[in-house]
Design an enzyme around this catalytic site. Structure first.
Site, short mmCIF file in Angstrom:
data_model
loop_
_atom_site.label_atom_id
_atom_site.label_comp_id
_atom_site.label_asym_id
_atom_site.label_seq_id
_atom_site.Cartn_x
_atom_site.Cartn_y
_atom_site.Cartn_z
N ASP A 1 -10.03 3.61 -3.61
CA ASP A 1 -10.70 2.38 -3.16
C ASP A 1 -12.11 2.25 -3.70
O ASP A 1 -12.87 3.23 -3.73
CB ASP A 1 -10.78 2.37 -1.63
CG ASP A 1 -9.42 2.13 -1.00
OD1 ASP A 1 -8.41 2.09 -1.74
OD2 ASP A 1 -9.37 1.99 0.24
N ASP B 1 0.82 -1.22 0.00
CA ASP B 1 0.00 0.00 0.00
C ASP B 1 0.86 1.27 0.00
O ASP B 1 2.09 1.21 0.05
CB ASP B 1 -0.93 -0.07 1.24
CG ASP B 1 -2.30 0.54 0.98
OD1 ASP B 1 -2.43 1.32 0.03
OD2 ASP B 1 -3.22 0.25 1.76
C1 GLA Z 1 -5.95 1.42 1.46
C2 GLA Z 1 -6.06 0.43 0.30
C3 GLA Z 1 -7.18 -0.54 0.58
C4 GLA Z 1 -6.92 -1.29 1.89
C5 GLA Z 1 -6.72 -0.29 3.02
C6 GLA Z 1 -6.23 -0.95 4.29
O1 GLA Z 1 -7.07 2.24 1.54
O2 GLA Z 1 -6.25 1.10 -0.92
O3 GLA Z 1 -7.33 -1.47 -0.47
O4 GLA Z 1 -5.77 -2.08 1.74
O5 GLA Z 1 -5.77 0.71 2.69
O6 GLA Z 1 -6.01 -0.06 5.33
#
Ligand code: GLA
Length: 401
Positions: free
Chosen positions: A211, A156
């Site tokens: 996301d 990430d």
């Molecule tokens: C980010 C990523 C998500 C998930 C969260 C976890 O937002 O884009 O897919 O992994 O972190 O905290």
């Protein structure tokens, strides 16, 4: 004397050859992973930080027995919140309350079900949920993952401050390669630095957007302003123009599936799954696969839709026509046929048509049309095919001259 020198120079030559070929072999290993888009399950969309070894084990049990493994789902990936600390030597430590048996034993369990095991970390000092990140510990973390038997790493981008994305992802990519264990590298940088332009050879897949949320259409900024939560449609629209960058071993990732999480209707989930298949996206289920309704299970395990996603040509599909709420998308397949989505974003059922020229065939030839959701040959048509498409859904066909 002469022969000692000859032996020494032969040894030197062998050493040099090894020096060059070992990293090359590792590079080939990386290139041989994810030849079709990875399929599996990830804990985040449904469970967020409410995870434990019992949950992961029961999910692995379900995938192994509910038809998902047979359909091609392979990687069981734990997302954020499995880690709490680093030990006195700097090694990452799993949460002893939620993962009391440790990660190695959990990976062994997942492997014993004939599945593969994945973990999550972050290129910054902390993960998005505030757990320890991998910055400055890349080689040590990669080594630990390899010892534990990790097959897939999602990496990430939170708390990276001024870090350069290409540098950060290359560092972890090299660290994973250096372990000698084949580990799929999933880059989660949200598309901020356009990874499709530089990440082939670094990662096996890279997120192209913020996301996904379990909604047909929505756009919300994250509180820190960095990026966003997006509905299915918003994510789909951001894929336009990216198809040229995907191929075997290096895929665009429009984020994990929301199918079955309850925020969309069945026709909408069918559209979501159809598009992820046509986009050659990783198919990572994000729902509670231990308790699915038959409708949801039928979507996630539809063999003809999955075959489009897993087609070995590895081409991502693209939009060939947009007229208001009605669209046509097409993906070339290895047998010369096309997967085609007739798409209706509108509020009422509508007729949508595709012409052969839009998908690269001459209009004067006949072609067979098969409905991949209905598992039915629809007939042979000259020059075009039209169907009535339900509101907020798709008709998905294979067209073969
Ligand atoms: C980010 C990523 C998500 C998930 C969260 C976890 O937002 O884009 O897919 O992994 O972190 O905290």
């Amino acid at each position: 004397m002469k022969s000692t020198r000859a032996v020494l120079s032969t040894l030197r030559l062998i050493f040099l050859v090894l020096l060059v070929t070992i990293p090359l072999r590792a590079q080939l290993e990386r290139n041989s992973l994810a030849q079709t888009p990875p399929m599996g399950w990830n804990s985040w969309n449904k469970f967020a930080c409410n995870i434990s070894e019992d949950l992961i084990k029961s999910v692995a049990d379900a995938i192994a027995t509910n038809g998902m493994k047979d359909a091609g789902y392979q990687y069981v990936v734990i997302d954020d919140c499995w880690q709490v600390d680093r030990d006195e030597n700097g090694f990452i430590v799993a949460d002893p309350k939620t993962f009391p048996s440790g990660i190695k034993s959990l990976a062994d369990y997942v492997h014993s079900k004939g599945l593969k095991f994945g973990l999550y970390s972050d290129a910054g000092s902390k993960t998005c949920a505030g757990r320890p990140g991998s910055q400055g510990h890349e080689y040590q973390d990669a080594l630990q993952y390899a010892r534990w038997g990790v097959d897939y790493l999602k990496y990430d981008w939170c708390n990276t401050e001024t870090r350069n994305a290409e540098e950060a992802y290359s560092t972890m990519s090299k660290a994973l390669l250096a372990t000698g264990r084949p580990i799929v590298f999933s880059m989660c940088e949200w598309g901020t630095a356009k990874p499709w332009q530089w990440a082939k050879g670094i990662g096996n897949l890279w997120r192209t957007t913020g996301d996904i949320s379990d909604k047909w259409s929505s756009h919300e900024k994250w509180p820190n302003g960095a990026c966003c939560q997006l509905g299915m449609l918003e994510i789909l629209d951001l894929q336009v123009g990216l198809d040229a960058f995907a191929g075997p071993g290096h895929w665009n990732d429009p984020d994990m599936l929301e199918v079955g999480n309850g925020g969309m209707t069945i026709p909408e989930y069918r559209a979501h799954f159809s598009f992820w298949a046509l986009l050659a996206a990783p198919l990572l289920a994000g729902n509670d696969v231990r308790s699915m309704t038959p409708d949801i299970r039928e979507i996630l395990t539809n063999s003809e839709v999955i075959a489009v996603n897993q087609d070995k040509l590895g081409r991502e599909g693209h939009r060939v026509e947009k007229s208001g709420d009605l669209e046509v998308w097409s993906k070339p397949l290895s047998d010369g046929s096309r997967a085609v989505i007739l798409f209706n974003r509108g509020a009422a059922d509508s007729k949508v048509s595709v012409t052969w020229e839009q998908i690269g065939y001459p209009n004067h030839i006949p072609a067979k049309v098969r409905d991949v959701w209905a598992h039915k040959d629809v007939g042979t048509f000259d020059g075009s095919y039209s169907a009535s498409v339900p509101s907020h859904s798709v008709v998905m066909v294979r067209i073969a001259p």
